[in-house]
Design a protein around this motif. Structure first.
Motif, mmCIF file in Angstrom:
data_model
loop_
_atom_site.group_PDB
_atom_site.id
_atom_site.type_symbol
_atom_site.label_atom_id
_atom_site.label_comp_id
_atom_site.label_asym_id
_atom_site.label_seq_id
_atom_site.Cartn_x
_atom_site.Cartn_y
_atom_site.Cartn_z
ATOM 1 N N THR A 7 6.283 6.900 -2.087
ATOM 2 C CA THR A 7 5.745 7.064 -0.749
ATOM 3 C C THR A 7 4.779 5.930 -0.441
ATOM 4 O O THR A 7 3.885 5.636 -1.236
ATOM 5 N N LEU A 8 4.936 5.277 0.701
ATOM 6 C CA LEU A 8 4.023 4.213 1.080
ATOM 7 C C LEU A 8 2.628 4.782 1.271
ATOM 8 O O LEU A 8 2.467 5.889 1.776
ATOM 9 N N PRO A 9 1.597 4.045 0.900
ATOM 10 C CA PRO A 9 0.230 4.569 0.994
ATOM 11 C C PRO A 9 -0.137 5.084 2.380
ATOM 12 O O PRO A 9 -0.690 6.167 2.510
ATOM 13 N N TYR A 10 0.185 4.339 3.429
ATOM 14 C CA TYR A 10 -0.218 4.785 4.768
ATOM 15 C C TYR A 10 0.508 6.066 5.157
ATOM 16 O O TYR A 10 -0.044 6.915 5.874
ATOM 17 N N GLU A 11 1.748 6.254 4.674
ATOM 18 C CA GLU A 11 2.491 7.470 4.967
ATOM 19 C C GLU A 11 1.856 8.670 4.277
ATOM 20 O O GLU A 11 1.828 9.777 4.824
ATOM 21 N N ALA A 12 1.351 8.464 3.076
ATOM 22 C CA ALA A 12 0.686 9.546 2.345
ATOM 23 C C ALA A 12 -0.598 9.955 3.059
ATOM 24 O O ALA A 12 -0.898 11.144 3.196
ATOM 25 N N ARG A 51 -3.810 1.924 9.770
ATOM 26 C CA ARG A 51 -2.433 2.070 10.243
ATOM 27 C C ARG A 51 -2.059 3.543 10.400
ATOM 28 O O ARG A 51 -1.408 3.924 11.378
ATOM 29 N N ALA A 52 -2.471 4.381 9.442
ATOM 30 C CA ALA A 52 -2.160 5.812 9.524
ATOM 31 C C ALA A 52 -2.774 6.426 10.783
ATOM 32 O O ALA A 52 -2.118 7.183 11.509
ATOM 33 N N LEU A 53 -4.031 6.082 11.062
ATOM 34 C CA LEU A 53 -4.700 6.624 12.249
ATOM 35 C C LEU A 53 -4.063 6.092 13.532
ATOM 36 O O LEU A 53 -3.920 6.828 14.518
ATOM 37 N N ARG A 54 -3.658 4.829 13.525
ATOM 38 C CA ARG A 54 -3.029 4.250 14.721
ATOM 39 C C ARG A 54 -1.719 4.966 15.039
ATOM 40 O O ARG A 54 -1.436 5.271 16.202
ATOM 41 N N GLY A 60 0.111 11.136 19.585
ATOM 42 C CA GLY A 60 -0.661 12.080 20.388
ATOM 43 C C GLY A 60 -1.390 13.138 19.585
ATOM 44 O O GLY A 60 -1.906 14.107 20.144
ATOM 45 N N LEU A 61 -1.477 12.961 18.261
ATOM 46 C CA LEU A 61 -2.105 13.971 17.422
ATOM 47 C C LEU A 61 -3.619 13.789 17.343
ATOM 48 O O LEU A 61 -4.354 14.762 17.179
ATOM 49 N N ILE A 62 -4.078 12.537 17.437
ATOM 50 C CA ILE A 62 -5.516 12.287 17.434
ATOM 51 C C ILE A 62 -5.869 11.354 18.587
ATOM 52 O O ILE A 62 -4.991 10.718 19.181
ATOM 53 N N GLU A 63 -7.152 11.311 18.903
ATOM 54 C CA GLU A 63 -7.681 10.390 19.911
ATOM 55 C C GLU A 63 -8.728 9.510 19.247
ATOM 56 O O GLU A 63 -9.574 10.003 18.499
ATOM 57 N N ARG A 64 -8.645 8.218 19.505
ATOM 58 C CA ARG A 64 -9.614 7.289 18.921
ATOM 59 C C ARG A 64 -10.514 6.783 20.044
ATOM 60 O O ARG A 64 -10.045 6.214 21.024
#
Length: 240
Positions: A7-12, A51-54, A60-64
């Motif tokens: 699993t790629l780190p950002y995907e985890a 990248r995960a947060l972006r 649409g799951l989080i707002e930055r």
């Protein structure tokens, strides 16, 4: 990250954050840990967390918020001129009586077509619901729906003579995206028997896929006798 993990780190990181939100650990409006705190927790590079947060923001799951951090987004059911409705509510609003015949509710292995539509691996466990909905005792819809059990874990325990799969999904997995195709088809022998029409009769078929927070909640094939059911939508062009 364990050595040998494919699993790629950002995907985890993305999966972990999504899971906490889905399980209710982080409620809508809650501020997430800072990128620095997430880097320390997951033991990965800051670019990985970024990248995960972006991607979670794109879904649409989080707002930055600039200068403030990341927050769990407020999720609302779809509100559109062409709405996804619970058939029970539609019938009741017409002042009529809704009843359901349960043809089958079971856990099955997803075939290739269903697995692709639900973004699952072939053979993954899904819940299949087959129901006939009646309006004042007359069959108006045959529902053949496959549901992701991760988003409705108590679905098999429901009494579908009292509640619809749509109602359960609306409560457990707020609808954030939907796709549907409407087409005319001819009744198979089974569909004709269930809907009390002649084989080969004209039917109106709606193929619908619904998503919650970027995860496919269900795929459904909804079949209606052409002479008993209408789909009505409104469109209004925006003013310049």
């Amino acid at each position: 990250m364990k050595s040998g993990d494919k699993t790629l780190p950002y995907e985890a990181v993305k999966h972990s954050i999504r899971h906490r939100i889905a399980e209710g650990g982080w409620q809508p409006g809650v501020r997430l840990p800072s990128e620095r705190e997430l880097v320390q927790e997951f033991g990965c590079a800051r670019m990985t967390v970024h990248r995960a947060l972006r991607e979670l923001e794109d879904e649409g799951l989080i707002e930055r918020r600039q200068g403030s951090g990341s927050y769990v987004a407020e999720l609302h059911p779809i509100s559109n001129l062409l709405q996804v409705r619970d058939i029970h509510d539609e019938i009741v609003e017409r002042g009529h009586r809704h009843t359901t015949r349960v043809c089958g509710v079971e856990r099955v292995k997803a075939g290739a077509e269903i697995a692709t539509a639900m973004r699952l691996r072939k053979g993954a466990a899904v819940i299949r619901c087959r129901l006939v909905h009646l309006e004042n005792g007359v069959p108006i819809q045959y529902e053949d729906r496959h549901v992701n059990p991760a988003l409705a874990p108590d679905l098999l325990a429901q009494d579908f003579t009292q509640v619809t799969p749509s109602h359960v999904l609306f409560e457990h997995a707020p609808l954030t995206e939907a796709e549907q195709v409407v087409e005319a088809v001819l009744a198979t022998d089974e569909q004709a028997r269930l809907l009390d029409v002649l084989p080969g009769s004209a039917l109106l078929q709606v193929s619908r896929r619904t998503l919650s927070q970027g995860i496919v909640a269900s795929v459904a094939r909804l079949v209606h006798p052409g002479a008993r059911y209408r789909l009505i939508g409104s469109f209004s062009a925006g003013k310049s």
